[in-house]
Design an enzyme around this catalytic site. Structure first.
Site, short mmCIF file in Angstrom:
data_model
loop_
_atom_site.label_atom_id
_atom_site.label_comp_id
_atom_site.label_asym_id
_atom_site.label_seq_id
_atom_site.Cartn_x
_atom_site.Cartn_y
_atom_site.Cartn_z
N GLY A 1 2.65 1.99 10.80
CA GLY A 1 3.59 3.10 10.69
C GLY A 1 4.30 3.44 11.99
O GLY A 1 4.93 4.48 12.10
N ASN B 1 0.87 -1.18 0.00
CA ASN B 1 0.00 0.00 0.00
C ASN B 1 0.91 1.23 0.00
O ASN B 1 1.53 1.54 1.00
CB ASN B 1 -0.89 -0.04 1.26
CG ASN B 1 -1.75 1.20 1.39
OD1 ASN B 1 -1.77 2.05 0.51
ND2 ASN B 1 -2.47 1.28 2.51
N GLU C 1 -5.23 -5.28 10.37
CA GLU C 1 -4.20 -4.27 10.59
C GLU C 1 -4.46 -3.58 11.93
O GLU C 1 -5.28 -2.65 11.99
CB GLU C 1 -4.24 -3.22 9.47
CG GLU C 1 -3.92 -3.77 8.10
CD GLU C 1 -3.34 -2.69 7.17
OE1 GLU C 1 -2.31 -2.97 6.54
OE2 GLU C 1 -3.89 -1.59 7.12
N LYS D 1 0.09 4.28 -0.21
CA LYS D 1 -0.54 5.44 0.46
C LYS D 1 -0.32 6.72 -0.35
O LYS D 1 -0.24 6.67 -1.58
CB LYS D 1 -0.01 5.54 1.90
CG LYS D 1 -0.20 4.23 2.67
CD LYS D 1 -0.01 4.36 4.15
CE LYS D 1 -0.20 3.01 4.82
NZ LYS D 1 -0.09 3.05 6.27
N GLU E 1 -6.84 4.43 8.10
CA GLU E 1 -6.66 5.86 7.78
C GLU E 1 -7.92 6.42 7.13
O GLU E 1 -8.28 7.59 7.36
CB GLU E 1 -5.41 6.04 6.89
CG GLU E 1 -4.14 5.81 7.70
CD GLU E 1 -2.98 5.19 6.92
OE1 GLU E 1 -2.99 5.24 5.68
OE2 GLU E 1 -2.07 4.65 7.58
N SER F 1 3.62 -2.45 10.12
CA SER F 1 5.07 -2.47 10.30
C SER F 1 5.72 -3.79 9.85
O SER F 1 6.69 -4.25 10.45
CB SER F 1 5.45 -2.15 11.75
OG SER F 1 5.02 -0.84 12.08
N HIS G 1 -9.47 0.87 5.19
CA HIS G 1 -8.19 1.10 5.87
C HIS G 1 -8.41 2.02 7.06
O HIS G 1 -9.24 2.93 7.00
CB HIS G 1 -7.18 1.71 4.89
CG HIS G 1 -5.79 1.67 5.41
ND1 HIS G 1 -5.33 2.57 6.35
CD2 HIS G 1 -4.76 0.82 5.17
CE1 HIS G 1 -4.07 2.28 6.65
NE2 HIS G 1 -3.70 1.21 5.95
P1 13P Z 1 3.17 0.20 7.62
O1 13P Z 1 3.66 -1.06 7.01
O2 13P Z 1 3.88 1.41 7.16
O3 13P Z 1 3.05 0.07 9.11
O4 13P Z 1 1.65 0.40 7.08
C1 13P Z 1 0.78 -0.67 7.14
C2 13P Z 1 -0.43 -0.33 6.39
O5 13P Z 1 -1.19 0.55 6.77
C3 13P Z 1 -0.71 -1.06 5.14
O6 13P Z 1 -2.00 -0.81 4.67
#
Ligand code: 13P
Length: 264
Positions: free
Chosen positions: A183, A18, A177, A20, A107, A223, A105
């Site tokens: 992150g 992803n 997740e 982002k 976010e 992560s 997601h």
């Molecule tokens: P990270 O791998 O940067 O923690 O992000 C995970 C994520 O949100 C994948 O959709």
């Protein structure tokens, strides 16, 4: 419940990136080209997918065309067209040749206020278009610390899946997740991932029967990097990973893919 993550009846593990809100057109195209040329030896053992931003979807799709690498959007809207300023519909994505989409997601939920109700519409819309949604669920740190992780994930799943037929399962992927692991550099322990994946598997099997429940691919995200991928991917019911930051570098992403393949 099966003992290992290596279920022979399920398709290959899925390694999804992803991207982002990152990368210019030139950067996204370069990364996609690197993956296209360097992933050849991996693709017969695992599936690869990348999810660039809307503006780079076409460039990335062209760069990986014919390689077997799948391309996903990071969002989509269930109405096919109309007065919905700023939205991109699943129908438009399909028209572009994009057959995968990430939905739910954390976010999107936390920053953009997407509710369970909105996400249920989106999931239904994407499946109705014949797309393959990667639907994300996961608890916050506060929810985990208060012992509510399982009930939060179960409720997110119930809201998303109610009204869907078992037939939906063939295109559906679920990503667990934990919000506190996204992150942050904090990763769920392999045991925590296995426990939640077992719960999700059980919910799917209760809803749609054992065989259908077993057929849905479950990804872990939060992560994930080359250093921890093999252990996570070796857990029961972990059928792949959804990778954020570490998917922005070809070598790191491919190292994660290589780790997954070794566990099969
Ligand atoms: P990270 O791998 O940067 O923690 O992000 C995970 C994520 O949100 C994948 O959709």
């Amino acid at each position: 419940m099966l003992e290992t993550g290596k279920r022979n009846d399920v398709a290959k593990q899925l390694i999804a990136g992803n991207w982002k809100l990152n990368l210019t057109v030139a950067e996204a195209t370069g990364l996609a080209q690197s993956l296209a040329t360097e992933s050849e030896g991996l693709l017969h053992r695992c599936d690869l997918l990348v999810a660039p931003g809307f503006l780079t979807l076409e460039a990335v799709r062209s760069a990986v065309l014919g390689t077997g690498i799948n391309v996903a959007a990071q969002n989509g809207y269930h109405e096919p067209k109309g007065a919905f300023t700023g939205e991109v519909s699943f129908a438009q994505l399909c028209d572009l040749g994009i057959q995968w989409v990430i939905l739910g997601h954390s976010e999107r939920r936390a920053v953009f206020g997407e509710t369970d109700e909105v996400l249920a519409h989106k999931l239904k819309g994407a499946l109705g278009c014949g797309m393959h949604p990667i639907f994300c669920v996961g608890e916050s740190l506060e929810q985990r610390e208060s012992g509510a992780a399982s009930s939060v994930v179960t409720a997110q799943l119930a809201a998303a899946l109610s009204g869907l037929t078992p037939d939906s399962a063939k295109n559906l992927v679920i990503a667990y997740e934990p919000v506190w692991a996204i992150g942050t550099g904090l990763t769920a322990s392999p045991a925590q991932a296995a426990e939640m994946h077992a719960l999700i598997r059980e919910e799917l099997s209760k809803r749609w029967g054992q065989e259908t429940g077993q057929s849905v691919r479950l990804l872990y995200g939060g992560s994930v990097k080359a250093a921890n991928a093999a252990e996570l991917l070796g857990q029961a019911n972990v059928d792949g990973v959804l990778v954020g930051g570490a998917s922005l570098q070809a070598a790191e992403f491919l190292a994660i893919a290589a780790a997954s393949c070794e566990t099969r």
